[in-house]
Design an enzyme around this catalytic site. Sequence first.
Site, short mmCIF file in Angstrom:
data_model
loop_
_atom_site.label_atom_id
_atom_site.label_comp_id
_atom_site.label_asym_id
_atom_site.label_seq_id
_atom_site.Cartn_x
_atom_site.Cartn_y
_atom_site.Cartn_z
N GLU A 119 38.72 -19.78 42.39
CA GLU A 119 38.69 -20.52 43.65
C GLU A 119 37.32 -20.45 44.34
O GLU A 119 37.15 -20.94 45.46
CB GLU A 119 39.82 -20.02 44.57
N TYR B 145 48.04 -22.51 71.03
CA TYR B 145 46.97 -21.57 70.63
C TYR B 145 46.12 -22.03 69.46
O TYR B 145 44.91 -21.81 69.44
CB TYR B 145 47.57 -20.17 70.41
ZN LIG Z 1 44.86 -19.87 46.26
#
Ligand SMILES: [Zn+2]
Length: 215
Positions: free
Chosen positions: A69, A115
Amino acid sequence: MNEQVQEMLNTAHRLAALGLSPGTSGNISCRVGETIYLSGSGTSFSTLSESDLTILNNGHVEGASPTKEMGFHLKVYERNPEATAVIHVHSPNATAVSCLDPWQPYFAIPPITPYVFMRVGNLPYVPYEHPGSPELFDSIDKVEYPYDALLLANHGVITSGTLAQAEQACIEIESLSGLHLQLLGHNPNRLTEEQCEQLAKKAKRPWNRTDYRKT
Ligand SMILES: [Zn+2]
């Protein structure tokens, strides 16, 4: 050890203690000058240490073997040049919500509490592509809204900013996701689009196509 790298390890430990990064899921990086420190493949937030880090410097990769990733960390830094940290988690509530249709393409979760608009602003929805695939990196590239955080369909969350902002964003998105799941099947009152924008504008967060961070 560099202070920012130490703070990144502390951030990973806190997110694991909150249950936001189960097992070896998720990855975290920080940028110190030209160098990016990124948690390596198969490492765990709960025990993350200096020897678990991949170090990227001008195209050179050293240290632990990189996560698949890594590509989207680089994409997010490219997109947000001021960001000094990127966090990716498969936190349970946000991941559950990532399997539902988005409320808007620029904000994936229905607006029920203020929020996230104050801390994060836009949370664009990125359609499903396999983890670590070039197609996923391409769809992140194609996000047409300004953002500090993304919801990846059927996968999890990416946040960016300073380490503290990215950590807070993970926590707020998880919290809003939990509330949304509790309210499924009910018909809660929602904030209006105008109220969301007012909150984001006041806190200088991006909303829809406007980047209030830069105004
Ligand atoms: Zn992931």
